[in-house]
Design a protein around this motif. Structure first.
Motif, mmCIF file in Angstrom:
data_model
loop_
_atom_site.group_PDB
_atom_site.id
_atom_site.type_symbol
_atom_site.label_atom_id
_atom_site.label_comp_id
_atom_site.label_asym_id
_atom_site.label_seq_id
_atom_site.Cartn_x
_atom_site.Cartn_y
_atom_site.Cartn_z
ATOM 1 N N PRO A 15 -6.366 -5.035 -4.129
ATOM 2 C CA PRO A 15 -6.920 -6.374 -3.978
ATOM 3 C C PRO A 15 -7.990 -6.684 -3.044
ATOM 4 O O PRO A 15 -8.876 -7.784 -3.534
ATOM 5 C CB PRO A 15 -5.538 -6.828 -3.256
ATOM 6 N N LEU A 17 -8.430 -7.208 0.020
ATOM 7 C CA LEU A 17 -8.112 -7.912 1.049
ATOM 8 C C LEU A 17 -8.490 -7.284 2.453
ATOM 9 O O LEU A 17 -8.612 -7.871 3.396
ATOM 10 C CB LEU A 17 -6.862 -8.554 1.014
ATOM 11 N N ASN A 18 -8.314 -5.960 2.598
ATOM 12 C CA ASN A 18 -8.298 -5.318 4.009
ATOM 13 C C ASN A 18 -7.291 -5.897 4.742
ATOM 14 O O ASN A 18 -7.651 -5.891 5.912
ATOM 15 C CB ASN A 18 -9.775 -5.361 4.359
ATOM 16 N N CYS A 19 -6.193 -6.313 4.504
ATOM 17 C CA CYS A 19 -5.304 -6.950 5.215
ATOM 18 C C CYS A 19 -4.523 -6.069 6.052
ATOM 19 O O CYS A 19 -3.599 -6.567 7.009
ATOM 20 C CB CYS A 19 -4.424 -7.705 4.340
ATOM 21 N N LYS A 21 -1.934 -4.460 5.786
ATOM 22 C CA LYS A 21 -0.394 -4.471 5.517
ATOM 23 C C LYS A 21 0.334 -3.221 5.151
ATOM 24 O O LYS A 21 1.188 -2.857 5.215
ATOM 25 C CB LYS A 21 0.181 -5.420 4.417
ATOM 26 N N CYS A 22 -0.708 -2.418 4.636
ATOM 27 C CA CYS A 22 -0.306 -0.895 4.200
ATOM 28 C C CYS A 22 -0.576 -0.093 5.155
ATOM 29 O O CYS A 22 -0.141 1.145 5.173
ATOM 30 C CB CYS A 22 -1.121 -0.474 2.833
ATOM 31 N N THR A 25 -7.008 0.280 5.758
ATOM 32 C CA THR A 25 -7.890 -0.371 4.912
ATOM 33 C C THR A 25 -7.558 -0.240 3.370
ATOM 34 O O THR A 25 -7.066 0.788 2.911
ATOM 35 C CB THR A 25 -9.313 -0.365 5.254
ATOM 36 N N CYS A 26 -8.223 -0.962 2.635
ATOM 37 C CA CYS A 26 -8.184 -0.672 0.931
ATOM 38 C C CYS A 26 -8.573 0.571 0.744
ATOM 39 O O CYS A 26 -8.146 1.320 -0.167
ATOM 40 C CB CYS A 26 -8.839 -1.818 0.090
ATOM 41 N N PHE A 29 -6.138 3.326 1.905
ATOM 42 C CA PHE A 29 -5.236 3.236 1.193
ATOM 43 C C PHE A 29 -5.354 4.091 -0.158
ATOM 44 O O PHE A 29 -4.542 4.779 -0.702
ATOM 45 C CB PHE A 29 -4.746 1.816 0.737
ATOM 46 N N PRO A 45 0.366 -7.363 -1.182
ATOM 47 C CA PRO A 45 -0.330 -8.179 -2.311
ATOM 48 C C PRO A 45 -0.279 -7.851 -3.628
ATOM 49 O O PRO A 45 -0.118 -8.334 -4.566
ATOM 50 C CB PRO A 45 -1.602 -8.253 -1.736
HETATM 51 S S1 SF4 Z 1 -4.482 -1.855 0.135
HETATM 52 FE FE1 SF4 Z 1 -3.702 -2.253 2.146
HETATM 53 S S2 SF4 Z 1 -5.343 -3.480 3.039
HETATM 54 FE FE2 SF4 Z 1 -5.792 -3.588 0.785
HETATM 55 S S3 SF4 Z 1 -4.904 -5.266 -0.108
HETATM 56 FE FE3 SF4 Z 1 -3.350 -3.846 -0.046
HETATM 57 S S4 SF4 Z 1 -2.116 -3.725 1.651
HETATM 58 FE FE4 SF4 Z 1 -3.969 -5.161 2.083
#
Ligand code: SF4
Ligand code: SF4
Ligand code: SF4
Ligand code: SF4
Lengths: 155, 411
Positions: A15, A17-19, A21-22, A25-26, A29, A45
């Motif tokens: 995604p 988003l760099n949120c 949640k994992c 960062t993306c 991940f 997401p």
């Molecule tokens: S990879 Fe991680 S940081 Fe990126 S959108 Fe998914 S949960 Fe969020």
């Protein structure tokens, strides 16, 4: 040419988003997905938001070889192998397990990572490969030196 | 029973670290041999001729030797042909036999037959493969795809292994492949230079010129590639050059090799340089070397006229030969099919395996498999003599050295 999946390729289907949640960062991940320290489902997401469904399908396709690969992510197609021994002599782990192979001899020790038998590569202890946990090193020397394309490091 | 560290006779690299499992005079398993070596070692029992034949009828070796002697004695212009798959002693005996019969002598064309005379003339030194393993930091495969012909060349000696000087193995060496066509060997090369056929001499001169500080006249792309190669070469100290059979495709291969070796001579003012011809057959080097030592030429030779003779296909085309003794060599595959018809039934051969030549021979004499059932000395691609030790007993057929000694004694 290397057949490895790069973090950037994976990143394109996240995604972005760099949120965190994992837990990272993306990009972080993406690296974890390749080294199989994370699963696609760890990104909420991506799996829950329908607008990413296209990305999700593409990411699953991209990462599919990882599930069919051996535990070390080194695939060997012995039908293609010509028994040149390049992998045996160049593999940095094998020459520690079987020192004479450092000087070009075929590995003879039962502890060796691999040997050539009947003109083909024979895997003895792929679990000692440096890509294997816990070291998870980013080695792909065997793939680089293999004349015939019999070795593929898939991630 | 597992027998360790035999010498593989699958090619002229003669790897000496191969293990074989022997059961009832056959090799059932190999360890360490590449796929070529594995086929040679495991395949001979299925493909061999078991009894001597005269006109297709089984006979014994005494009668076959006697019949060959008669035919050779009554021939006006016999040809003794081969040696590339025989021991050094057999080659010497074949040359003696040719001399005694005032016959022609020839063997299949090989890169060794082109390189050795020029190398001797230009006094270019060579170093052994073991020295290459320990010290060579710049490897050039020229007109040879080691990945197709000498499968373990890179892993056993030239590229992968860690030597006493090149401690990091492939990371301490630069590899360049120069050829008229793409090959698998290019996969392990930092420099891949595709050249027009017969352009070799210009490329070699351009390399030497650049090293000496002159600028070469080449097209832009090649010039750039050569310049990058030379910038790596300048940091090297031991250059190992391997010349292969693809060079023979050029009609002027003698001139090509001379051109390359003249450039090597210039390079040897700055570097330790080594040159090895890489012929495929197990003893092409020995064949060429012994021919050179004995006759001072590697061209086809007429003992009657005591000078070089015309090439085989010309001799055959003008029917100048009336009988051929092939020394474990498939002579009929070396001449055009049409011309080869005139030789059929004018042939005798010693042979390890079934072959076209054997099928068309009046007299066929099966021999022990060299390096498996028969011992003998052969010469590796670097000129080092290797002593082969038999490890399977076979009392049914003689060794080739024995057949040649008996023929010589009876003529
Ligand atoms: S990879 Fe991680 S940081 Fe990126 S959108 Fe998914 S949960 Fe969020
Ligand atoms: S990836 Fe590296 S350590 Fe693993 S088998 Fe290949 S060369 Fe050896
Ligand atoms: S490098 Fe490739 S072809 Fe050579 S032995 Fe290993 S797997 Fe086989
Ligand atoms: S490289 Fe040649 S000598 Fe070595 S194992 Fe292969 S065929 Fe035998």
């Amino acid at each position: 040419m290397s057949s490895r999946i790069s973090p950037l390729q994976v990143y394109k289907f996240l995604p972005g988003l760099n949120c965190k949640k994992c837990g990272t960062t993306c990009m972080g991940f993406a690296v974890k997905l390749i080294s199989r320290q994370a699963k696609i489902e760890d990104c909420p997401p991506l799996v829950n938001d329908p607008k990413y469904s296209d990305k999700l399908t593409k990411l699953r396709d991209l990462l599919a070889p990882l599930t069919s690969a051996t535990e070390t992510l080194v695939q060997i197609d012995s039908d293609k192998c010509i028994g040149c021994g390049n992998c045996i002599v160049a593999c940095p782990e094998n020459i520690i397990l079987d020192p004479p192979s450092a000087r070009g001899c075929n590995s003879k020790s039962p502890n060796a990572l691999w040997t050539v038998e009947d003109g083909k590569i024979k895997v003895l202890h792929l679990e000692k490969c440096r890509r294997y946990p816990p070291s998870r090193m980013n080695c792909n020397v065997c793939e680089i030196v293999c004349y015939s394309g019999a070795i593929k490091v898939v991630a | 029973m597992m027998i360790e560290n035999i010498v593989c006779t699958g090619c002229s690299l003669l790897c000496n670290d191969v293990d074989v499992e022997v059961q009832a005079s056959s090799i059932k398993r190999t360890r360490g041999a590449c796929s070529h070596g594995d086929s040679r070692l495991k395949g001979f029992q299925q493909n061999r001729l078991r009894r001597p034949l005269i006109d297709g009828t089984p006979t014994d070796i005494d009668k076959a030797i006697e019949a060959t002697t008669e035919r050779l004695k009554s021939a006006k212009a016999p040809l003794i042909y081969g040696g590339e798959c025989s021991s050094n002693r057999t080659i010497e005996l074949a040359l003696k036999l040719a001399e005694r019969l005032e016959a022609y002598y020839d063997a299949p064309p090989s890169i060794c037959r082109v390189v050795i005379p020029i190398q001797e003339e230009l006094e270019i030194k060579s170093f052994s493969l073991d020295e290459v393993l320990d010290e060579a930091d710049f490897i050039i495969y020229w007109g040879v795809s080691a990945a197709d012909t000498h499968l373990r060349h890179a892993s056993r000696y030239a590229v992968m292994p860690r030597g006493s000087v090149v401690k990091m193995g492939r990371e301490s060496r630069i590899v360049a492949t120069i050829d008229a066509r793409e090959s698998m060997t290019m996969k392990i090369s930092q420099h891949k230079i595709l050249i027009d056929p017969c352009f070799d001499t210009r490329i070699a001169k351009a390399i030497a010129d650049l090293v000496d500080g002159y600028s070469p006249s080449l097209d832009d792309v090649t010039a750039r590639q050569i310049a990058i190669l030379v910038s790596d070469l300048k940091r090297a100290s031991f250059v190992a050059l391997f010349l292969g059979s693809n060079i023979l495709r050029c009609n002027y291969c003698g001139e090509t090799v001379r051109g390359i070796l003249e450039s090597v001579r210039r390079l040897s003012a700055r570097y330790k340089c080594s040159v090895h011809p890489m012929a495929e057959n197990v003893n092409s080097y020995g064949q060429a070397k012994i021919m050179w030592k004995t006759l001072k030429t590697c061209s086809p030779y007429s003992f009657k006229e005591k000078k070089s003779a015309e090439p085989l296909h010309v001799l055959v085309a003008r029917q100048a030969i009336d009988f051929v003794l092939a020394i474990n060599s498939d002579v009929l595959t070396q001449i055009p099919l049409e011309a080869s018809r005139s030789l059929r039934m004018k042939l005798a051969c010693t042979t390890e395996l079934r072959s076209i030549t054997q099928e068309n021979s009046v007299i066929a004499m099966p021999i022990k498999i060299l390096g498996v059932e028969a011992g003998g000395v052969v010469t590796r691609t670097d000129g080092v003599n290797v002593d082969l030790k038999p490890f399977i007993t076979n009392d049914e057929v003689p060794s080739e050295e024995e057949v040649l000694s008996r023929l010589l004694a009876s003529i």
